[in-house]
Motif scaffolding. Structure first.
Motif: not given
Length: 231
Positions: A36-37, A91-93, A152-157, A167-175
């Motif tokens: 996903l990353q 999350e459900l959004e 957090q890890r994905l956005l910082a990596d 899948y960038k929206e997923w990454i932004h959602m949780y990061g």
């Protein structure tokens, strides 16, 4: 009997994570997230994961509602109810963007639950039914905190691919700031229960936390398997 001075030097979350370091790393660094990353994750596998995660979150929000019922103070009740709002409006959004993934709305709630989803959600509900407010909070914690760590890890990596990544929206959602701030509040609330906790209670919480973390690992494995039935 309260915990020892050595244990008191650690937060409750540190105690829980130290008790399952191997499983926690496996949960927060799965192959599913690696793909996903960099945007190479098979779209059909993500669609299947999205459907199962939607079903999971329906049970998850019920666990927060049950936690509110278990609350012994207005503060505890309000905290749990805020969690229900975060999931339903946050999350459900994300899952409401289902059409972008070629998923019709009726497919989300009518999808057959995977064995992994059933095992995980029913375990949390069982903990909630038989235990107290803190027991259920620990059962909820692995998902809440782990996704925050992953985001957090994905956005910082610097290796994370955002441009052109489906899948960038997923990454932004949780990061992103919203989920990260919510995670900090959750961790602070969880750790507030660590002072003076008995050895017996701590050991029970460690078992619960390890079990739900193992179930998180199984959920990622399910995502990588995709819509293939377990024989």
């Amino acid at each position: 009997m309260s915990v020892s001075n050595i244990e008191q030097e650690k937060t409750l979350l540190e105690e829980l994570k130290d008790a399952c370091k191997d499983v926690w790393h496996e949960y927060t660094h799965p192959e599913f997230i690696d793909q996903l990353q960099d945007g190479t994750l098979d779209i059909e596998k993500f669609r299947y994961y999205l459907k199962q995660d939607y079903l999971y979150l329906l049970h998850y929000v019920r666990c927060f509602a049950l936690m509110a019922f278990k609350g012994e103070s207005l503060e505890e009740i309000q905290f749990a109810l805020e969690g229900t709002l975060w999931i339903t409006e946050g999350e459900l959004e994300l899952h409401s963007q289902y059409k972008e993934w070629g998923i019709e709305k009726h497919e989300l709630e009518s999808s057959e639950e995977s064995i992994e989803c059933i095992a995980y959600t029913r375990y949390m509900k069982d903990v909630g039914a038989s235990g107290d407010y803190l027991d259920l909070m620990i059962a909820i914690a692995s998902c809440y905190i782990g996704y925050g760590e992953i985001g957090q890890r994905l956005l910082a990596d610097e290796k994370t691919v955002l441009e052109g990544n489906p899948y960038k929206e997923w990454i932004h959602m949780y990061g992103g700031e919203g989920y990260q701030s919510s995670t900090v509040e959750f961790v602070e609330k969880l750790n507030s229960y660590g002072n003076g906790i008995s050895h017996k209670k701590l050991e029970k919480l460690k078992i619960i936390f390890r079990e739900v973390t193992r179930l998180e690992v199984a959920f990622w494995d399910m995502g990588m398997r995709g819509d293939k039935k377990i024989k």
